[in-house]
Every structure is written in C-alpha cells, then in structure tokens.
Write a protein that holds these residues in place. Sequence first.
Motif, PDB file in Angstrom:
ATOM      1  N   ARG A 178       0.827  -1.215   0.000  1.00  0.00           N
ATOM      2  CA  ARG A 178       0.000   0.000   0.000  1.00  0.00           C
ATOM      3  C   ARG A 178       0.855   1.257   0.000  1.00  0.00           C
ATOM      4  NH1 ARG A 178      -3.485   0.911   4.500  1.00  0.00           N
ATOM      5  NH2 ARG A 178      -4.700   2.297   3.150  1.00  0.00           N
ATOM      6  N   ASP A 179       1.957   1.247   0.741  1.00  0.00           N
ATOM      7  CA  ASP A 179       2.822   2.427   0.781  1.00  0.00           C
ATOM      8  C   ASP A 179       3.379   2.720  -0.615  1.00  0.00           C
ATOM      9  OD1 ASP A 179       2.540   2.934   3.520  1.00  0.00           O
ATOM     10  OD2 ASP A 179       4.065   1.450   4.017  1.00  0.00           O
ATOM     11  N   GLU A 180       3.846   1.679  -1.269  1.00  0.00           N
ATOM     12  CA  GLU A 180       4.423   1.840  -2.604  1.00  0.00           C
ATOM     13  C   GLU A 180       3.383   2.384  -3.581  1.00  0.00           C
ATOM     14  OE1 GLU A 180       6.172  -0.979  -6.244  1.00  0.00           O
ATOM     15  OE2 GLU A 180       5.928  -1.807  -4.205  1.00  0.00           O
ATOM     16  N   TRP A 181       2.164   1.819  -3.547  1.00  0.00           N
ATOM     17  CA  TRP A 181       1.151   2.231  -4.518  1.00  0.00           C
ATOM     18  C   TRP A 181       0.500   3.558  -4.159  1.00  0.00           C
ATOM     19  CZ3 TRP A 181       0.494   0.960  -9.333  1.00  0.00           C
ATOM     20  CH2 TRP A 181       1.175  -0.176  -9.787  1.00  0.00           C
ATOM     21  N   ALA A 182       0.509   3.905  -2.896  1.00  0.00           N
ATOM     22  CA  ALA A 182       0.048   5.241  -2.535  1.00  0.00           C
ATOM     23  C   ALA A 182       0.974   6.288  -3.154  1.00  0.00           C
ATOM     24  CB  ALA A 182      -0.003   5.396  -1.022  1.00  0.00           C
ATOM     25  N   THR A 183       2.257   6.005  -3.145  1.00  0.00           N
ATOM     26  CA  THR A 183       3.228   6.919  -3.757  1.00  0.00           C
ATOM     27  C   THR A 183       3.058   6.963  -5.272  1.00  0.00           C
ATOM     28  OG1 THR A 183       4.829   6.514  -1.984  1.00  0.00           O
ATOM     29  CG2 THR A 183       5.675   7.413  -4.050  1.00  0.00           C
ATOM     30  N   LYS A 184       2.947   5.792  -5.902  1.00  0.00           N
ATOM     31  CA  LYS A 184       2.825   5.738  -7.356  1.00  0.00           C
ATOM     32  C   LYS A 184       1.563   6.436  -7.854  1.00  0.00           C
ATOM     33  CE  LYS A 184       5.405   1.455  -8.283  1.00  0.00           C
ATOM     34  NZ  LYS A 184       5.305   0.077  -8.826  1.00  0.00           N
ATOM     35  N   LEU A 185       0.494   6.301  -7.082  1.00  0.00           N
ATOM     36  CA  LEU A 185      -0.789   6.852  -7.515  1.00  0.00           C
ATOM     37  C   LEU A 185      -1.064   8.236  -6.946  1.00  0.00           C
ATOM     38  CD1 LEU A 185      -2.885   3.577  -7.161  1.00  0.00           C
ATOM     39  CD2 LEU A 185      -2.244   4.710  -9.299  1.00  0.00           C
ATOM     40  N   GLU A 186      -0.064   8.773  -6.218  1.00  0.00           N
ATOM     41  CA  GLU A 186      -0.213  10.087  -5.582  1.00  0.00           C
ATOM     42  C   GLU A 186      -1.495  10.128  -4.761  1.00  0.00           C
ATOM     43  OE1 GLU A 186      -0.008  12.536  -9.129  1.00  0.00           O
ATOM     44  OE2 GLU A 186       2.086  13.001  -8.693  1.00  0.00           O
ATOM     45  N   ALA A 187      -1.629   9.120  -3.912  1.00  0.00           N
ATOM     46  CA  ALA A 187      -2.847   8.931  -3.128  1.00  0.00           C
ATOM     47  C   ALA A 187      -2.527   8.874  -1.637  1.00  0.00           C
ATOM     48  CB  ALA A 187      -3.542   7.634  -3.561  1.00  0.00           C
ATOM     49  N   THR A 188      -3.551   9.053  -0.830  1.00  0.00           N
ATOM     50  CA  THR A 188      -3.421   8.868   0.607  1.00  0.00           C
ATOM     51  C   THR A 188      -4.058   7.541   0.996  1.00  0.00           C
ATOM     52  OG1 THR A 188      -5.492  10.068   1.003  1.00  0.00           O
ATOM     53  CG2 THR A 188      -3.446  11.348   1.077  1.00  0.00           C
ATOM     54  N   LYS A 189      -3.583   6.988   2.099  1.00  0.00           N
ATOM     55  CA  LYS A 189      -4.101   5.704   2.578  1.00  0.00           C
ATOM     56  C   LYS A 189      -5.243   5.949   3.565  1.00  0.00           C
ATOM     57  CE  LYS A 189      -0.117   4.538   4.155  1.00  0.00           C
ATOM     58  NZ  LYS A 189       0.939   3.775   4.849  1.00  0.00           N
ATOM     59  N   LEU A 190      -6.389   5.324   3.312  1.00  0.00           N
ATOM     60  CA  LEU A 190      -7.494   5.387   4.250  1.00  0.00           C
ATOM     61  C   LEU A 190      -7.411   4.215   5.217  1.00  0.00           C
ATOM     62  CD1 LEU A 190     -10.502   6.412   1.952  1.00  0.00           C
ATOM     63  CD2 LEU A 190      -8.850   7.862   3.158  1.00  0.00           C
ATOM     64  N   ASP A 191      -8.001   4.394   6.385  1.00  0.00           N
ATOM     65  CA  ASP A 191      -7.887   3.383   7.435  1.00  0.00           C
ATOM     66  C   ASP A 191      -8.534   2.053   7.054  1.00  0.00           C
ATOM     67  OD1 ASP A 191      -6.572   5.202   9.050  1.00  0.00           O
ATOM     68  OD2 ASP A 191      -8.395   5.869  10.065  1.00  0.00           O
ATOM     69  N   THR A 192      -9.434   2.074   6.097  1.00  0.00           N
ATOM     70  CA  THR A 192     -10.119   0.845   5.688  1.00  0.00           C
ATOM     71  C   THR A 192      -9.380   0.077   4.596  1.00  0.00           C
ATOM     72  OG1 THR A 192     -11.429   2.213   4.194  1.00  0.00           O
ATOM     73  CG2 THR A 192     -12.405   1.664   6.328  1.00  0.00           C
ATOM     74  N   GLY A 193      -8.294   0.631   4.096  1.00  0.00           N
ATOM     75  CA  GLY A 193      -7.510  -0.055   3.071  1.00  0.00           C
ATOM     76  C   GLY A 193      -7.563   0.594   1.704  1.00  0.00           C
ATOM     77  N   SER A 194      -8.554   1.438   1.451  1.00  0.00           N
ATOM     78  CA  SER A 194      -8.646   2.117   0.157  1.00  0.00           C
ATOM     79  C   SER A 194      -7.548   3.162   0.021  1.00  0.00           C
ATOM     80  CB  SER A 194     -10.018   2.799   0.009  1.00  0.00           C
ATOM     81  OG  SER A 194     -11.059   1.859  -0.013  1.00  0.00           O
ATOM     82  N   LEU A 195      -7.217   3.483  -1.217  1.00  0.00           N
ATOM     83  CA  LEU A 195      -6.338   4.602  -1.521  1.00  0.00           C
ATOM     84  C   LEU A 195      -7.190   5.724  -2.110  1.00  0.00           C
ATOM     85  CD1 LEU A 195      -3.261   2.842  -3.185  1.00  0.00           C
ATOM     86  CD2 LEU A 195      -3.622   3.415  -0.779  1.00  0.00           C
ATOM     87  N   ARG A 196      -6.884   6.960  -1.761  1.00  0.00           N
ATOM     88  CA  ARG A 196      -7.709   8.091  -2.191  1.00  0.00           C
ATOM     89  C   ARG A 196      -6.887   9.141  -2.903  1.00  0.00           C
ATOM     90  NH1 ARG A 196     -12.589  10.551   1.179  1.00  0.00           N
ATOM     91  NH2 ARG A 196     -13.484   8.761   0.074  1.00  0.00           N
ATOM     92  N   ARG A 197      -7.330   9.473  -4.118  1.00  0.00           N
ATOM     93  CA  ARG A 197      -6.739  10.564  -4.898  1.00  0.00           C
ATOM     94  C   ARG A 197      -7.700  11.747  -4.886  1.00  0.00           C
ATOM     95  NH1 ARG A 197      -3.139  10.366  -9.070  1.00  0.00           N
ATOM     96  NH2 ARG A 197      -4.604  11.548 -10.359  1.00  0.00           N
ATOM     97  N   ASP A 198      -7.180  12.929  -4.551  1.00  0.00           N
ATOM     98  CA  ASP A 198      -8.010  14.131  -4.602  1.00  0.00           C
ATOM     99  C   ASP A 198      -8.240  14.585  -6.033  1.00  0.00           C
ATOM    100  OD1 ASP A 198      -8.260  14.271  -1.838  1.00  0.00           O
ATOM    101  OD2 ASP A 198      -6.397  15.390  -1.636  1.00  0.00           O
ATOM    102  N   VAL A 199      -7.325  14.220  -6.916  1.00  0.00           N
ATOM    103  CA  VAL A 199      -7.427  14.600  -8.320  1.00  0.00           C
ATOM    104  C   VAL A 199      -8.009  13.430  -9.096  1.00  0.00           C
ATOM    105  CG1 VAL A 199      -6.177  15.365 -10.364  1.00  0.00           C
ATOM    106  CG2 VAL A 199      -5.435  16.111  -8.092  1.00  0.00           C
ATOM    107  N   THR A 200      -9.078  13.708  -9.851  1.00  0.00           N
ATOM    108  CA  THR A 200      -9.661  12.650 -10.678  1.00  0.00           C
ATOM    109  C   THR A 200      -9.014  12.695 -12.062  1.00  0.00           C
ATOM    110  OG1 THR A 200     -11.497  14.131 -11.214  1.00  0.00           O
ATOM    111  CG2 THR A 200     -11.806  12.631  -9.369  1.00  0.00           C
ATOM    112  N   GLY A 201      -9.758  12.457 -13.099  1.00  0.00           N
ATOM    113  CA  GLY A 201      -9.172  12.448 -14.436  1.00  0.00           C
ATOM    114  C   GLY A 201      -9.293  11.085 -15.078  1.00  0.00           C
ATOM    115  N   ASP A 202      -8.533  10.851 -16.125  1.00  0.00           N
ATOM    116  CA  ASP A 202      -8.584   9.596 -16.870  1.00  0.00           C
ATOM    117  C   ASP A 202      -7.827   8.519 -16.093  1.00  0.00           C
ATOM    118  OD1 ASP A 202      -8.679   7.541 -18.650  1.00  0.00           O
ATOM    119  OD2 ASP A 202      -7.666   8.590 -20.288  1.00  0.00           O
ATOM    120  N   VAL A 203      -8.549   7.623 -15.440  1.00  0.00           N
ATOM    121  CA  VAL A 203      -7.908   6.603 -14.607  1.00  0.00           C
ATOM    122  C   VAL A 203      -7.078   5.640 -15.446  1.00  0.00           C
ATOM    123  CG1 VAL A 203      -9.718   6.742 -12.856  1.00  0.00           C
ATOM    124  CG2 VAL A 203      -9.920   5.063 -14.697  1.00  0.00           C
TER     125      VAL A 203
END
Length: 424
Positions: A178-203
């Motif tokens: 999760r740490d690695e992919w949070a960095t790659k996706l420029e996301a934050t880690k939520l306590d439930t396991g999801s990763l969250r990006r504030d910026v949307t766009g073409d996934v």
Amino acid sequence: MSNDLDARRAAHVALSAMRRGRTLDVALNVDGLETRDRAFARNLVATTMRRLGQIDDAIVRYVEHGVRPEAAQDLLRLGAAQLLFLQTPAHAAVDTSVRLAERLNLTKQKGLINAVLRRIGEARDAILADQDAARLNTPPWLWKSWVAAYGDADARAIAEANLTEAPLDITLKPGLDRDEWATKLEATKLDTGSLRRDVTGDVRALPGFDDGLWWVQDAAAALPATLFGDVRGKRVADLCAAPGGKTAQLAAAGANVTALDKMAPRLARVRANLDRLGLNAELVEADARSWRSSEKFDAILLDAPCTATGAIRRNPDVLTAKNPRMVAELTRQQDALIDAAVVQLVRGGTLIYCVCSLQPEEGEQRIESALQRHPGLDRRPIRAAEIGGWHELLDRHGQIRSTPAKLRFIGGLDGFFVARLALA
C-alpha cells in the motif's frame, strides 16, 4: 468547428440526454473528443447538474418564464454554469454560447442568450451571495426526507457536501504494498484499506491500470465485501453485481463467486473488469428475484438497486432522474431480492445487504421488515474495528450508515447503508 465549441456542444448533447434519464457516463460517451475537451465537457455538465437549482434561479431573474425551446434553455444553463462556478472569462462564456446557438439553429434566441448571460456575468457575486445553495440544488422531496431522517443540520450538511465532486478511491489487489502504490498513484491511505486521490481524471492513464492491479471503488462501497471475514474456498453469490467492484473483491479474496445481473450489457462490463484484473467468477444473466441455484451459498452479497441518493456527488443526474414514486417501487424490489437471497443461504450463512441510498425506506426499514418476515434471520452487528475504526458510521444496531457529510476531514464518503445478517 473549434475545440472550444466541440466540448461545449458535447456538453449540450449530454445535458439533454441526462434530462431524459441517461447517466453522466453514458451521456458523455462521445467519440472524437480530445482528452482535455472531454474533461472540460464532463466538468461542465456535472457542474450544471449539481448546481441546476442555483443556475435556474439566476436565469429566471432575467427571463421570468424561461426560454423555449428546451435546447436554448440548456444552452443558457451551460453558459451560466461557466460564469457562476467555473471561472470561465465572461467574454468566452458568452461568445461561445452565442456561436453555439448558431450551430444549433437557435438563431432567434441568440440575442436573448447574449443579453441574459451578460447580465448574469455582471451580477455574479450578488447572485451567489443571495442564494441558499443547499436548498436550491436539492429537490424538495429529498430535502424533506433528509430533514425527517437526519434533522435540519445534518440534512443541510449532506446537501452542502453534494455540491462538491467526490474524490477518486482505489481498491488494490491483495498482496500489493500500500505504501508503494500510494506513492505511485499520488494517493493517501485510508484506514479501511482504500487509496484516495483528490485529483480525478482519466484513470486509464494511471500506473497499474493496464496491468490490472487495482480498480476504482468508493471507500464506502468497498466495505460490504470485507464483512464476511475469510471467504477462501466458500461459495459466495454477488447479486446485482454490476459494475463488478464487489465481485472483484470477493474473487481476489479467494471465494468461488457467482455474480448475477439481469442486464447483458451490465454483465459484460463485469466480465471486462474481471478480465482486466485477471480474476474469475461465474457470471449469470438472470433476475435475482426469480433465479435459483442448484446449491445454496455460504454467503450472499446483495447490493440492491436503489435511488442512489447517496452517490449524488458522483452522479448528479440523480437529482433530476429520481423521484419519491421510485422509492416505493424500489422498496418492493428490495424486499423481493432479500427474500430470494434468504432461501438460497445455507444455515449459518451470512447475508450482507447494502444500498448506496440515504433513504431509510431503502435501508433501515428494509432490514426491520426482513427480520419480521424471516424469523430465522438475525443481525450480526458490525464492529468499528472491521471498518478502520470509523465508529461514527455505525448505528445502534451495528449497521453502517454513511453520509457525504460524515468524515469530511478525509473528504467524505458516499452515502451507504450496510447490514450484516445471519440465517440461524
């Protein structure tokens, strides 16, 4: 035609389609638009639908009885959305609206469109200061129902939260760092396991998408499938499965999944998502109310059809597409689906019922009714530890009741109701 008109014309077509009941994604399924133009068109249409009450209030200040034909009214709405909410320079919003009127054979309305938009642009700050955004953008029937269910303050907080676009939540396949992919996706880690990006766009342009390492799924929507516990080797049914996020969660967790949907195009979407992710499930095109398996299931996930009033941030078309008559019809369907699920559950099996609705008729009241109809059915309360410690999402029965106004410090969640039941 220049790109600025391409995008605005696509937005005009989409707005008309959404007023006829199409979803935002379907309405904007237009070929030939460049990525930037498509993004602008989507933002313009979503903003117009989300702020339609304010926009129409602004227009009626200068045109008492609106504009005819409807195509001209929609063009005014799109122009007003740019002036009031998108910070489009006034000259650009007015000029492109007038030019598009010519393209749409609305020459007789050009002068009126030009005059009204100029006046809205000049009075922008005064108009916005005079408006009650939460009330204007919420249909009266919804406002009344939310006040009755949650109280005045929470109803207003929900309506205000719906004025902003939801963040992009991502579910990783099990075993990924999760740490690695949070960095790659420029996301934050939520306590439930999801990763969250504030910026949307073409996934599709994000790392790992083509490799099938993750899928888009709101953090609230990701909770129900985790509440079964260990599902490895168990027979699990996912009823009303499209678009397939929960099917993917269960399959990735090692369950033997049977996924149902009664519409072939929706089931095809489930298959496409599973194929991209490299996951397997048995797909069945059938109405879950009447379909019966030859063998009962250890667990059943029922994400029932609903008004989707908890997902307005993502789907602002709900504001105009749904009405109170639909609630009554959907509750009948929900009861029938629960009844069908119960008869296919093994003794001791678990049923998870969920809806992305804020209406108690579709959530809490459906469970109370089901418990009365099925004496062998009992609640199995959900614990805060199972949902990342988010105790504020749990009601007194141990059921999840999220709203867009809760957990605002992390950007909020879709409105969801989730109950866990067991058959004695």
